[in-house]
Design a protein around this motif. Structure first.
Motif, PDB file in Angstrom:
ATOM      1  N   ASP A 181       0.845  -1.205   0.000  1.00 44.13           N
ATOM      2  CA  ASP A 181       0.000   0.000   0.000  1.00 44.13           C
ATOM      3  C   ASP A 181       0.877   1.252   0.000  1.00 44.13           C
ATOM      4  O   ASP A 181       0.681   2.173  -0.792  1.00 44.13           O
ATOM      5  CB  ASP A 181      -0.889   0.053   1.249  1.00 44.13           C
ATOM      6  CG  ASP A 181      -1.878  -1.090   1.370  1.00 44.13           C
ATOM      7  OD1 ASP A 181      -3.075  -0.856   1.209  1.00 44.13           O
ATOM      8  OD2 ASP A 181      -1.438  -2.213   1.662  1.00 44.13           O
TER       9      ASP A 181
ATOM     10  N   GLU B 285       1.459   3.985  -3.051  1.00 42.91           N
ATOM     11  CA  GLU B 285       1.019   5.369  -2.863  1.00 42.91           C
ATOM     12  C   GLU B 285       2.157   6.359  -3.076  1.00 42.91           C
ATOM     13  O   GLU B 285       1.971   7.395  -3.736  1.00 42.91           O
ATOM     14  CB  GLU B 285       0.426   5.553  -1.481  1.00 42.91           C
ATOM     15  CG  GLU B 285      -0.109   6.967  -1.250  1.00 42.91           C
ATOM     16  CD  GLU B 285      -0.932   7.071   0.014  1.00 42.91           C
ATOM     17  OE1 GLU B 285      -1.992   6.405   0.074  1.00 42.91           O
ATOM     18  OE2 GLU B 285      -0.529   7.799   0.929  1.00 42.91           O
TER      19      GLU B 285
ATOM     20  N   GLU C   7      -5.063   7.668   0.735  1.00 46.53           N
ATOM     21  CA  GLU C   7      -5.479   6.909   1.918  1.00 46.53           C
ATOM     22  C   GLU C   7      -4.391   6.786   2.976  1.00 46.53           C
ATOM     23  O   GLU C   7      -4.624   7.077   4.155  1.00 46.53           O
ATOM     24  CB  GLU C   7      -5.942   5.506   1.512  1.00 46.53           C
ATOM     25  CG  GLU C   7      -6.373   4.688   2.717  1.00 46.53           C
ATOM     26  CD  GLU C   7      -6.929   3.322   2.367  1.00 46.53           C
ATOM     27  OE1 GLU C   7      -7.592   2.731   3.238  1.00 46.53           O
ATOM     28  OE2 GLU C   7      -6.700   2.849   1.243  1.00 46.53           O
ATOM     29  N   GLU C   8      -3.201   6.340   2.589  1.00 50.06           N
ATOM     30  CA  GLU C   8      -2.192   6.062   3.610  1.00 50.06           C
ATOM     31  C   GLU C   8      -1.612   7.338   4.207  1.00 50.06           C
ATOM     32  O   GLU C   8      -1.335   7.411   5.411  1.00 50.06           O
ATOM     33  CB  GLU C   8      -1.092   5.167   3.040  1.00 50.06           C
ATOM     34  CG  GLU C   8      -1.592   3.853   2.448  1.00 50.06           C
ATOM     35  CD  GLU C   8      -2.621   3.134   3.307  1.00 50.06           C
ATOM     36  OE1 GLU C   8      -2.586   3.251   4.550  1.00 50.06           O
ATOM     37  OE2 GLU C   8      -3.500   2.461   2.736  1.00 50.06           O
TER      38      GLU C   8
ATOM     39  N   ASP D 123      -6.535   5.733  -3.773  1.00 50.20           N
ATOM     40  CA  ASP D 123      -6.435   4.531  -2.948  1.00 50.20           C
ATOM     41  C   ASP D 123      -5.421   3.627  -3.648  1.00 50.20           C
ATOM     42  O   ASP D 123      -5.726   3.041  -4.691  1.00 50.20           O
ATOM     43  CB  ASP D 123      -7.777   3.831  -2.813  1.00 50.20           C
ATOM     44  CG  ASP D 123      -7.734   2.708  -1.782  1.00 50.20           C
ATOM     45  OD1 ASP D 123      -6.624   2.236  -1.472  1.00 50.20           O
ATOM     46  OD2 ASP D 123      -8.797   2.307  -1.287  1.00 50.20           O
TER      47      ASP D 123
ATOM     48  N   ASP E 158      -6.819  -0.861  -3.045  1.00 45.89           N
ATOM     49  CA  ASP E 158      -8.186  -1.031  -2.543  1.00 45.89           C
ATOM     50  C   ASP E 158      -8.487  -2.521  -2.468  1.00 45.89           C
ATOM     51  O   ASP E 158      -8.236  -3.259  -3.420  1.00 45.89           O
ATOM     52  CB  ASP E 158      -9.160  -0.328  -3.488  1.00 45.89           C
ATOM     53  CG  ASP E 158     -10.589  -0.346  -2.983  1.00 45.89           C
ATOM     54  OD1 ASP E 158     -10.778  -0.419  -1.756  1.00 45.89           O
ATOM     55  OD2 ASP E 158     -11.505  -0.274  -3.812  1.00 45.89           O
TER      56      ASP E 158
ATOM     57  N   ASN F 180      -6.658   2.764  -7.402  1.00 44.86           N
ATOM     58  CA  ASN F 180      -7.670   3.760  -7.765  1.00 44.86           C
ATOM     59  C   ASN F 180      -7.070   5.168  -7.792  1.00 44.86           C
ATOM     60  O   ASN F 180      -6.517   5.609  -6.783  1.00 44.86           O
ATOM     61  CB  ASN F 180      -8.805   3.787  -6.732  1.00 44.86           C
ATOM     62  CG  ASN F 180      -9.522   2.465  -6.592  1.00 44.86           C
ATOM     63  OD1 ASN F 180      -9.465   1.615  -7.463  1.00 44.86           O
ATOM     64  ND2 ASN F 180     -10.196   2.286  -5.473  1.00 44.86           N
TER      65      ASN F 180
ATOM     66  N   SER G 168     -13.331  -4.662  -3.436  1.00 49.75           N
ATOM     67  CA  SER G 168     -12.745  -3.456  -4.039  1.00 49.75           C
ATOM     68  C   SER G 168     -13.648  -2.755  -5.053  1.00 49.75           C
ATOM     69  O   SER G 168     -14.797  -3.114  -5.277  1.00 49.75           O
ATOM     70  CB  SER G 168     -11.392  -3.786  -4.688  1.00 49.75           C
ATOM     71  OG  SER G 168     -11.545  -4.411  -5.951  1.00 49.75           O
TER      72      SER G 168
ATOM     73  N   SER H 118     -14.803   4.970   2.364  1.00 45.42           N
ATOM     74  CA  SER H 118     -14.134   6.257   2.205  1.00 45.42           C
ATOM     75  C   SER H 118     -14.277   6.730   0.765  1.00 45.42           C
ATOM     76  O   SER H 118     -14.465   5.917  -0.149  1.00 45.42           O
ATOM     77  CB  SER H 118     -12.649   6.136   2.561  1.00 45.42           C
ATOM     78  OG  SER H 118     -12.494   5.884   3.949  1.00 45.42           O
TER      79      SER H 118
ATOM     80  N   TRP I  29     -12.123   7.776  -1.298  1.00 41.07           N
ATOM     81  CA  TRP I  29     -11.111   7.265  -2.237  1.00 41.07           C
ATOM     82  C   TRP I  29     -11.401   5.829  -2.653  1.00 41.07           C
ATOM     83  O   TRP I  29     -10.825   5.334  -3.612  1.00 41.07           O
ATOM     84  CB  TRP I  29      -9.718   7.388  -1.648  1.00 41.07           C
ATOM     85  CG  TRP I  29      -9.580   6.899  -0.234  1.00 41.07           C
ATOM     86  CD1 TRP I  29      -9.614   5.610   0.201  1.00 41.07           C
ATOM     87  CD2 TRP I  29      -9.400   7.715   0.930  1.00 41.07           C
ATOM     88  NE1 TRP I  29      -9.471   5.556   1.564  1.00 41.07           N
ATOM     89  CE2 TRP I  29      -9.329   6.843   2.043  1.00 41.07           C
ATOM     90  CE3 TRP I  29      -9.285   9.082   1.144  1.00 41.07           C
ATOM     91  CZ2 TRP I  29      -9.155   7.287   3.354  1.00 41.07           C
ATOM     92  CZ3 TRP I  29      -9.123   9.526   2.452  1.00 41.07           C
ATOM     93  CH2 TRP I  29      -9.046   8.651   3.531  1.00 41.07           C
ATOM     94  N   ASP I  30     -12.322   5.141  -1.936  1.00 37.27           N
ATOM     95  CA  ASP I  30     -12.739   3.801  -2.350  1.00 37.27           C
ATOM     96  C   ASP I  30     -13.636   3.835  -3.573  1.00 37.27           C
ATOM     97  O   ASP I  30     -13.738   2.836  -4.293  1.00 37.27           O
ATOM     98  CB  ASP I  30     -13.525   3.111  -1.221  1.00 37.27           C
ATOM     99  CG  ASP I  30     -12.700   2.828   0.012  1.00 37.27           C
ATOM    100  OD1 ASP I  30     -11.516   2.486  -0.121  1.00 37.27           O
ATOM    101  OD2 ASP I  30     -13.251   2.957   1.128  1.00 37.27           O
TER     102      ASP I  30
END
Length: 261
Positions: free
Chosen positions: A52, A56, A75-76, A95, A98, A113, A196, A218, A220-221
């Protein structure tokens, strides 16, 4: 070199570039898959892995190289540093992986995403499935949605007309009884569970008909998948029956339904 965001969006160059970035992130993620990756637990009890974080970091670097003036909500970074109090008119929602739970369990339906937002709506989005080597994208505004297998040409996709016996896609977190009841509520006689934002894309390419979601997600999902599905002729509606919007408190969604024709 700074590139004009609006020019790149209108020409379709932006969609192509963020698709390339998402696929680069996918190639970075794959060596971690089914490789005994260490899993940590974030403050919201959701899992996170080095995959993840690495994906990112790559995405943020590539986007900043191309469009340095556009801020990102990822997200992170948000989990580590907190959500921004305010975002500008244009921003990214990202994301990097996801469906981390499924990724950790060795399932295939995890995605990358990337969505470009303007105000409270997605205006461009890309979803990549690293395990299967497929990417879905919105194109230039008004020009539809496309799909490609890594290394191959883009092909147009479109939602299908609702058949007499529709098929719903649902979260794995539901029991069979809950899933059957929820699918029927949305006019579907069959359902399938998957992880996802892949659910948005499978509806966009005309294989399924609805994705009702009752639990929280969220923003970003959903943003990139919403961009793809809407470009393919579908809709994503909130509990009020209106188009699902963004920049909500905490960047959190309530219930929604994604649907095809």
């Amino acid at each position: 070199m700074t590139h004009s965001l609006e020019t790149d969006l209108a020409s379709g160059a932006l969609a192509g570039t963020i698709a390339d970035i998402a696929e680069e992130a996918a190639r970075l993620i794959l060596p971690y898959w089914r490789a005994g990756t260490v899993v940590e637990t974030k403050s919201d009890a959701s899992p996170v892995t080095e995959a993840d974080r690495a994906a990112e970091a790559l995405i943020l670097k590539r986007l900043a190289e191309r469009w340095p003036e556009v801020e990102a909500v990822a997200e992170e970074a948000s989990a580590a540093d907190g959500l921004p109090a305010v975002v500008g008119e244009w921003f990214w929602l990202i994301d990097p992986l996801d469906g981390t739970k499924g990724f950790v369990q060795g399932r295939e339906s995890f995605t990358v995403n990337i969505a470009l937002m303007r105000g409270d709506a997605p205006v461009a989005g890309v979803v990549t499935a690293p395990a299967t080597g497929v990417t879905w994208a919105s194109t230039a505004p008004g020009k539809g949605a496309v799909r490609r297998v890594f290394g191959e040409a883009w092909r147009p996709i479109r939602v299908r007309a609702r058949p007499a016996e529709g098929i719903a896609l649902l979260s794995h977190s539901l029991t069979d009884e809950e899933a059957t009841r929820l699918a029927a509520r949305h006019g579907c006689t069959q359902w399938q569970g998957t992880d996802s934002s892949l659910k948005f894309c499978l509806i966009a390419e005309g294989r399924f008909d609805a994705y009702p979601r009752t639990g929280p997600t969220s923003e970003w999902d959903t943003a990139a998948g919403q961009a793809v599905l809407e470009a393919a002729g579908g809709r994503v509606l909130g509990a009020d029956g209106q188009r699902l919007t963004y920049r909500k408190p905490g960047f959190l969604n309530g219930p929604f339904t994604a649907m095809g024709g």
